[in-house]
Motif scaffolding. Structure first.
Motif, short mmCIF file in Angstrom:
data_model
loop_
_atom_site.label_atom_id
_atom_site.label_comp_id
_atom_site.label_asym_id
_atom_site.label_seq_id
_atom_site.Cartn_x
_atom_site.Cartn_y
_atom_site.Cartn_z
N TRP A 4 38.63 42.22 37.37
CA TRP A 4 37.87 42.79 38.49
C TRP A 4 38.75 43.77 39.26
N VAL A 5 40.00 43.39 39.51
CA VAL A 5 40.93 44.28 40.20
C VAL A 5 41.14 45.56 39.40
N ASP A 6 41.29 45.42 38.08
CA ASP A 6 41.44 46.61 37.22
C ASP A 6 40.28 47.58 37.43
N GLY A 7 39.08 47.03 37.48
CA GLY A 7 37.91 47.88 37.68
C GLY A 7 37.92 48.57 39.04
N LEU A 8 38.35 47.84 40.07
CA LEU A 8 38.43 48.44 41.41
C LEU A 8 39.44 49.57 41.45
N LEU A 9 40.59 49.36 40.79
CA LEU A 9 41.63 50.38 40.82
C LEU A 9 41.32 51.57 39.92
N ALA A 10 40.34 51.42 39.03
CA ALA A 10 39.95 52.54 38.17
C ALA A 10 39.04 53.52 38.90
N ARG A 11 38.54 53.13 40.07
CA ARG A 11 37.67 54.02 40.84
C ARG A 11 38.51 55.03 41.61
N PRO A 12 37.87 56.08 42.12
CA PRO A 12 38.59 56.96 43.05
C PRO A 12 39.10 56.14 44.23
N PRO A 13 40.32 56.40 44.71
CA PRO A 13 40.91 55.55 45.74
C PRO A 13 40.06 55.48 47.01
N ASP A 14 39.85 54.26 47.51
CA ASP A 14 39.23 54.07 48.82
C ASP A 14 39.74 52.75 49.37
N ASP A 15 39.82 52.67 50.70
CA ASP A 15 40.48 51.52 51.32
C ASP A 15 39.70 50.23 51.16
N GLU A 16 38.38 50.29 51.12
CA GLU A 16 37.63 49.05 50.94
C GLU A 16 37.99 48.39 49.62
N SER A 17 38.02 49.18 48.54
CA SER A 17 38.41 48.63 47.24
C SER A 17 39.85 48.13 47.25
N LEU A 18 40.70 48.85 47.97
CA LEU A 18 42.10 48.45 48.07
C LEU A 18 42.22 47.05 48.65
N PHE A 19 41.51 46.78 49.74
CA PHE A 19 41.62 45.47 50.38
C PHE A 19 40.96 44.38 49.55
N ILE A 20 39.84 44.68 48.92
CA ILE A 20 39.22 43.69 48.04
C ILE A 20 40.19 43.32 46.92
N ALA A 21 40.82 44.34 46.31
CA ALA A 21 41.76 44.11 45.22
C ALA A 21 42.95 43.27 45.70
N ALA A 22 43.48 43.60 46.86
CA ALA A 22 44.63 42.85 47.38
C ALA A 22 44.26 41.39 47.64
N ASN A 23 43.08 41.16 48.21
CA ASN A 23 42.66 39.78 48.46
C ASN A 23 42.51 39.00 47.16
N LEU A 24 42.01 39.66 46.12
CA LEU A 24 41.85 38.99 44.82
C LEU A 24 43.21 38.65 44.21
N ILE A 25 44.15 39.59 44.28
CA ILE A 25 45.48 39.32 43.72
C ILE A 25 46.15 38.18 44.49
N ALA A 26 46.00 38.18 45.80
CA ALA A 26 46.58 37.08 46.60
C ALA A 26 45.98 35.75 46.18
N LEU A 27 44.68 35.73 45.90
CA LEU A 27 44.04 34.50 45.48
C LEU A 27 44.55 34.05 44.11
N VAL A 28 44.72 35.00 43.19
CA VAL A 28 45.29 34.67 41.88
C VAL A 28 46.68 34.08 42.05
N ALA A 29 47.51 34.73 42.87
CA ALA A 29 48.87 34.24 43.10
C ALA A 29 48.84 32.83 43.66
N PHE A 30 47.96 32.57 44.62
CA PHE A 30 47.88 31.25 45.24
C PHE A 30 47.46 30.20 44.21
N ARG A 31 46.43 30.51 43.44
CA ARG A 31 45.93 29.53 42.47
C ARG A 31 46.94 29.29 41.35
#
Length: 315
Positions: A4-31
């Motif tokens: 999902w993060v890969d898909g978000l980062l494949a889009r043209p850069p925007d801050d909403e996608s950036l924060f969604i991606a960061a939250n997902l990576i943090a969740l992966v790291a935690f789990r």
């Protein structure tokens, strides 16, 4: 999640996608067990959002979710009181007041700007206060405090019974089932849909309580009656797992009432659709005496390596 993060980062850069991606990576790291990395990502999100405040109030909203994530991380620790205190601060935000948390402060003036911009920060704060308070107390098996919290949250947010999250009302059944009045089955034929589902949820817990008390015939009658309500169970839910979990709970009550003959067809039906919820799937398989279909999982080191690569791209 990393896909999902890969898909978000494949889009043209925007801050909403950036924060969604960061939250997902943090969740992966935690789990995956790297709590330190999850904390660092959340803290860097907050720092970035606060540096961008001049660009609009939405950045305060972007900062709120990683602060909530930090409270959730603390809620998994051996002493959850710090996280619970932080969630209490969110109640101030839900009421339109300023709040102070370890990584984030929001003033009343900023809350007013968030409201004027139509950003749902107060609703997010309210929902998080209710849901995560109940989840933390349930996770730590603090039953008396869970029941007390349910009562206090319902009093603080009276509209939660009809339209909001059901966790506070459910907490009363999880923490003090014996003290709850029997739910009214007639409420299943009322409106709105959220109130109907809350009534169903309470009747479901009441059924389990009847089975635990040894009142088997009553438990069986009520479970069968609820399972027959396809008009409710087959409705549109945010998660397709919810009606499956409800059916599984009712089947479990039938099992405890000694009626495997009635429980087995329900469990078999749930088993076929439960692959999206591993704990549910394993529990159903155990009750049916069949092997669970375990999905292949990446190892911890492999997952963290992939998360690191995605995090480098995100940074």
């Amino acid at each position: 999640m990393l896909s999902w993060v890969d898909g978000l980062l494949a889009r043209p850069p925007d801050d909403e996608s950036l924060f969604i991606a960061a939250n997902l990576i943090a969740l992966v790291a935690f789990r995956t067990g790297d709590v330190g990395l999850a904390r660092r990502i959340s803290q860097e999100e907050i720092g970035y959002a606060l540096r961008r405040q001049a660009d609009g109030p939405v950045y305060l909203m972007y900062a709120l979710q990683p602060q909530i994530n930090l409270l959730r991380i603390d809620g998994y620790g051996s002493d959850p009181d710090g996280a619970l205190d932080g969630l209490g601060s969110l109640a101030r935000l839900a009421s339109g007041l300023g709040m102070e948390l370890p990584e984030l402060s929001i003033s009343m003036e900023q809350v007013a700007r968030l409201d004027a911009a139509g950003l749902p920060v107060r609703r997010v704060a309210r929902t998080t206060h209710i849901v995560d308070t109940c989840k933390i107390l349930y996770r730590h098996r603090l039953w008396e405090r869970l029941a007390e919290a349910g009562t206090a949250l319902l009093a603080r947010y009276p509209d939660v019974r009809g339209t909001g999250p059901h966790h506070a009302a459910e907490a009363l059944w999880l923490g003090a089932a014996a003290q709850q009045p029997p739910p009214d089955a007639n409420a299943l034929d009322g409106a709105p849909v959220q109130a109907v589902r809350l009534a169903f949820l309470q009747l479901m817990h009441h059924t389990a309580h009847l089975a635990d008390l040894g009142r088997r015939e009553e438990a069986v009658r009520q479970a069968a009656s609820l399972l027959a309500r396809a008009d409710i169970l087959d409705g549109s839910f945010t998660s397709p797992m919810t009606p499956l979990r409800w059916r599984a709970s009712l089947a479990d009550s039938l099992l405890r009432a000694g009626r495997m003959d009635l429980a087995e067809p329900v469990l078999s039906e749930v088993h076929h659709g439960s692959g999206g919820d591993s704990p549910l799937h394993r529990g159903i398989a155990e009750r049916l005496g069949v092997p669970a279909q375990e999905e292949p999982r990446a190892g911890r080191e492999e997952t963290l390596a992939l998360a690191g690569q995605v995090l480098d791209r995100l940074t």
